[in-house]
Scaffold this active site. Structure first.
Site, PDB file in Angstrom:
ATOM      1  N   GLY A  12     -81.888  82.343  46.090  1.00 16.49           N
ATOM      2  CA  GLY A  12     -82.066  83.644  45.437  1.00 16.49           C
ATOM      3  C   GLY A  12     -82.901  83.507  44.169  1.00 16.49           C
ATOM      4  NE  ARG A  16     -78.227  90.340  40.099  1.00 21.34           N
ATOM      5  CZ  ARG A  16     -77.352  90.485  41.090  1.00 21.34           C
ATOM      6  NH1 ARG A  16     -76.339  91.343  40.964  1.00 21.34           N
ATOM      7  NH2 ARG A  16     -77.445  89.765  42.198  1.00 21.34           N
ATOM      8  N   GLY A  77     -82.695  87.713  52.054  1.00 22.97           N
ATOM      9  CA  GLY A  77     -81.250  87.927  52.115  1.00 22.97           C
ATOM     10  C   GLY A  77     -80.458  86.705  52.543  1.00 22.97           C
ATOM     11  CG  ASP A 101     -74.180  83.153  43.075  1.00 22.51           C
ATOM     12  OD1 ASP A 101     -73.410  82.892  44.022  1.00 22.51           O
ATOM     13  OD2 ASP A 101     -74.743  84.252  42.937  1.00 22.51           O
ATOM     14  CD  GLU A 153     -73.018  92.993  49.778  1.00 25.33           C
ATOM     15  OE1 GLU A 153     -73.134  92.700  48.585  1.00 25.33           O
ATOM     16  OE2 GLU A 153     -72.254  92.373  50.548  1.00 25.33           O
ATOM     17  CE1 TYR A 364     -83.347  57.489   8.549  1.00 23.63           C
ATOM     18  CE2 TYR A 364     -84.856  56.005   7.417  1.00 23.63           C
ATOM     19  CZ  TYR A 364     -84.444  56.651   8.568  1.00 23.63           C
ATOM     20  OH  TYR A 364     -85.119  56.465   9.745  1.00 23.63           O
ATOM     21  CB  ALA A 378     -74.442  56.403  -3.982  1.00 17.53           C
ATOM     22  CB  ALA A 421     -78.506  50.302  -9.546  1.00 17.84           C
ATOM     23  NE  ARG A 438     -81.950  48.664 -12.567  1.00 21.34           N
ATOM     24  CZ  ARG A 438     -80.865  48.029 -12.969  1.00 21.34           C
ATOM     25  NH1 ARG A 438     -80.751  47.599 -14.215  1.00 21.34           N
ATOM     26  NH2 ARG A 438     -79.895  47.795 -12.135  1.00 21.34           N
TER      27      ARG A 438
HETATM   28  C1  UD1 Z   1     -73.237  88.210  47.775  1.00 26.11           C
HETATM   29  C2  UD1 Z   1     -72.587  88.911  48.977  1.00 26.11           C
HETATM   30  C3  UD1 Z   1     -71.420  89.748  48.473  1.00 26.11           C
HETATM   31  C4  UD1 Z   1     -70.432  88.860  47.714  1.00 26.11           C
HETATM   32  C5  UD1 Z   1     -71.124  88.074  46.616  1.00 26.11           C
HETATM   33  C6  UD1 Z   1     -70.165  87.022  46.068  1.00 26.11           C
HETATM   34  C7  UD1 Z   1     -74.281  89.372  50.695  1.00 26.11           C
HETATM   35  C8  UD1 Z   1     -75.151  90.381  51.306  1.00 26.11           C
HETATM   36  N1  UD1 Z   1     -73.548  89.746  49.644  1.00 26.11           N
HETATM   37  O1  UD1 Z   1     -73.738  89.225  46.935  1.00 26.11           O
HETATM   38  O2  UD1 Z   1     -70.768  90.386  49.566  1.00 26.11           O
HETATM   39  O3  UD1 Z   1     -69.394  89.662  47.169  1.00 26.11           O
HETATM   40  O4  UD1 Z   1     -72.273  87.377  47.128  1.00 26.11           O
HETATM   41  O5  UD1 Z   1     -70.642  86.413  44.905  1.00 26.11           O
HETATM   42  O6  UD1 Z   1     -74.243  88.256  51.170  1.00 26.11           O
HETATM   43  N2  UD1 Z   1     -79.518  83.708  48.448  1.00 26.11           N
HETATM   44  C9  UD1 Z   1     -80.461  83.004  49.171  1.00 26.11           C
HETATM   45  N3  UD1 Z   1     -81.474  83.661  49.759  1.00 26.11           N
HETATM   46  C10 UD1 Z   1     -81.604  85.007  49.701  1.00 26.11           C
HETATM   47  C11 UD1 Z   1     -80.636  85.738  48.973  1.00 26.11           C
HETATM   48  C12 UD1 Z   1     -79.595  85.059  48.359  1.00 26.11           C
HETATM   49  O7  UD1 Z   1     -80.391  81.782  49.265  1.00 26.11           O
HETATM   50  O8  UD1 Z   1     -82.552  85.533  50.274  1.00 26.11           O
HETATM   51  C13 UD1 Z   1     -78.424  82.983  47.794  1.00 26.11           C
HETATM   52  C14 UD1 Z   1     -78.436  83.135  46.272  1.00 26.11           C
HETATM   53  O9  UD1 Z   1     -79.151  82.074  45.663  1.00 26.11           O
HETATM   54  C15 UD1 Z   1     -76.957  83.099  45.921  1.00 26.11           C
HETATM   55  C16 UD1 Z   1     -76.263  83.587  47.178  1.00 26.11           C
HETATM   56  O10 UD1 Z   1     -77.205  83.502  48.225  1.00 26.11           O
HETATM   57  O11 UD1 Z   1     -76.525  81.801  45.633  1.00 26.11           O
HETATM   58  C17 UD1 Z   1     -75.767  85.019  47.040  1.00 26.11           C
HETATM   59  O12 UD1 Z   1     -76.871  85.852  46.746  1.00 26.11           O
HETATM   60  P1  UD1 Z   1     -76.827  87.000  45.652  1.00 26.11           P
HETATM   61  O13 UD1 Z   1     -78.130  87.686  45.636  1.00 26.11           O
HETATM   62  O14 UD1 Z   1     -76.289  86.489  44.394  1.00 26.11           O
HETATM   63  O15 UD1 Z   1     -75.765  87.962  46.355  1.00 26.11           O
HETATM   64  P2  UD1 Z   1     -74.729  88.943  45.686  1.00 26.11           P
HETATM   65  O16 UD1 Z   1     -75.425  90.207  45.365  1.00 26.11           O
HETATM   66  O17 UD1 Z   1     -73.991  88.287  44.601  1.00 26.11           O
HETATM   67 CA    CA Z   2     -74.177  86.368  43.483  1.00 26.52          CA
END
Ligand code: UD1
Ligand code: CA
Length: 458
Positions: A12, A16, A77, A101, A153, A364, A378, A421, A438
């Protein structure tokens, strides 16, 4: 039976976080988020695959090529992320899917998730938790019998669904055979155009697989980190765990809430830690030490019975019984010997100080090798830098360096020598000798008043 595998989703963008550092590399108690997830996964699975995307090279740089990575080139996703790993995965057995995460999920929870999955003979088991404030998480939907029917979601949830407090933690256990068969038929969410891994649950259910849930009673380990507020919350929780364990093992903390200790740091029994103390990195503190208030140790080793108040020790070693501070700064590659006293406003850099030597105030010491039983007066300064290069100073056992002296390196002060000194010493001092440099003092009797008057008229 085959041992389970794990996939960690870490591709991801972490929008944020507003950061140029990959989200999963943001540290909690000294280790990246992903390190914590991997540690838990490694304890319960045979093989782990990390899905990386943007920031993937940073992740590879940190963890090295020993880990197995799969690239997700487009961020489409969580379902799409898992899909990328299918060619690497065995055809049967169990797969743990974790988010990069959620760093507070520890091995014991994952072990129970696997256990419940196996006992339930489910196609998928999702780890859920009841949250006081479920905002931002996927909500778990159940039918009247309590069976999980799906996950919605936040973005797509109706007000009634938003009122559900049971959330998806983002950790699952899947039957690999079911995954191979059905994951490729996942379709993108029509609104977000993303492939949601959560949509796989109803897909599996309609194909006749059981979908189970394991609900956590304590929701905190499920904390997902999407921004830096959640990062701070998770860090605070992890800190509680670390401090709690140390206290149970015999360390006293006056205020655990203001004691910041990285994971992996060792602290011996009977050591007392005053507030605002930070122990970072590869730090090892012995028994019966007194740390703080306001002490900062970075990658350092302190043996037993050491006192270190209001001071910083960085990549250095402090031997038994030494006292440091208040207000001392020990810089890398220093060795503070047993029973040494390093007092207030002293800086020590890349130097070794022998047993029982005293450097009590305003000094030092840089690039120096100081023997045992030396007294540094000192304001004494080791002049190690000539504007171009650094030079070494050696002060042998039992030497006495008078206050406010400059020892201009390269220089050796022999054993038992005495430096008067206020001297600036530029030539080696033989053992046992007295040296002074000195300007002789002048006395002009009765001149003070006239001198003051002249000064005023000007
Ligand atoms: C996701 C879940 C949500 C859950 C939450 C828990 C989905 C659709 N939603 O939401 O139901 O409550 O985690 O913390 O799964 N990632 C990828 N590739 C992507 C998108 C995300 O590897 O294309 C990874 C991110 O790096 C992250 C994890 O998947 O570690 C979750 O993604 P994130 O975008 O944080 O999902 P949430 O909105 O938190
Ligand atoms: Ca997350």
């Amino acid at each position: 039976m085959q041992h389970p595998w794990a996939v960690i989703l870490a591709a991801g963008e972490g929008t944020r976080m507003h950061s140029s550092l990959a989200k999963v590399l943001h540290p909690l108690c000294g280790r990246p988020m992903l390190w914590h997830v991997l540690k838990a996964a490694q304890a319960v699975t045979e093989q782990q695959i990390v899905v990386v995307g943007k920031g993937g090279s940073q992740v590879r740089d940190y963890f090295g090529e020993k880990l197995c990575y799969v690239e997700q080139h487009k961020r489409l996703g969580t379902g799409h992320a898992l899909l990328q790993t299918l060619p690497q995965l065995p055809q049967s057995g169990e797969l743990l899917v974790l988010c990069g995460d959620t760093p507070l999920l520890q091995a014991d929870i994952l072990r129970r998730l696997l256990d419940i999955h196996q006992k339930g003979k489910a196609g998928a088991t999702v780890l859920t938790a009841e949250m006081e404030d479920p905002t931002g998480y996927g909500r778990v939907l159940r039918d009247i019998n309590g069976s999980v029917t799906g996950i919605v979601e936040q973005l797509h949830a109706t007000p009634a669904q938003q009122a559900v407090r049971e959330i998806n933690t983002g950790a699952y256990c899947f039957e690999l055979a079911a995954l191979h068969k059905h994951l490729p038929s996942l379709t993108p969410n029509p609104e977000k155009k993303e492939y949601y891994l959560t949509d796989l649950l109803p897909l599996l259910a309609s194909a006749g697989y059981l979908t189970e849930a394991f609900k956590l009673t304590d929701a905190f380990p499920a904390l997902g980190i999407n921004d830096r507020v959640q990062l701070a919350q998770a860090t605070a929780r992890l800190r509680e765990r670390i401090n709690g364990q140390l206290m149970r093992d015999g360390v006293t903390m006056l205020d655990p809430a203001t004691t910041y200790i990285d994971c992996g740091v060792r602290v011996g029994r009977e050591t007392v830690i005053y507030p605002q103390t930070i122990l970072e990195g590869e730090t090892d503190v012995g028994e019966n030490c007194l740390l703080g208030p306001a002490t900062h140790l970075i990658d350092s080793v302190l043996k037993n019975n050491v006192t270190c108040q209001k001071s910083t020790v960085w990549q250095s070693k402090v031997e038994d019984g030494a006292t440091i501070g208040p207000y001392a700064y020990i810089r890398p590659e220093s060795l503070i010997g047993p029973d040494v006293k390093v007092g207030d406003f002293v800086e020590i850099k890349k130097s070794s100080i022998g047993r029982g030597t005293k450097v009590p105030h305003l000094t030092y010491v840089g690039d120096a090798d100081i023997g045992p039983g030396v007294n540094m007066g000192a304001g004494s300064i080791v002049v190690n830098y000539d504007g171009r290069r650094k030079h070494k100073t050696t002060i042998e056992a039992g030497a006495f360096i008078g206050c406010n002296s400059n020892l201009v390196a390269p220089l050796t002060v022999g054993g038992g020598a005495f430096v008067g000194a206020g001297s600036t010493i530029t030539r080696n001092v033989p053992p046992g000798s007295l040296t002074l440099s000195r300007t002789p003092q002048q006395i002009k009797e009765g001149c003070a008043r006239r001198f003051m008057k002249n000064n005023k008229e000007k």
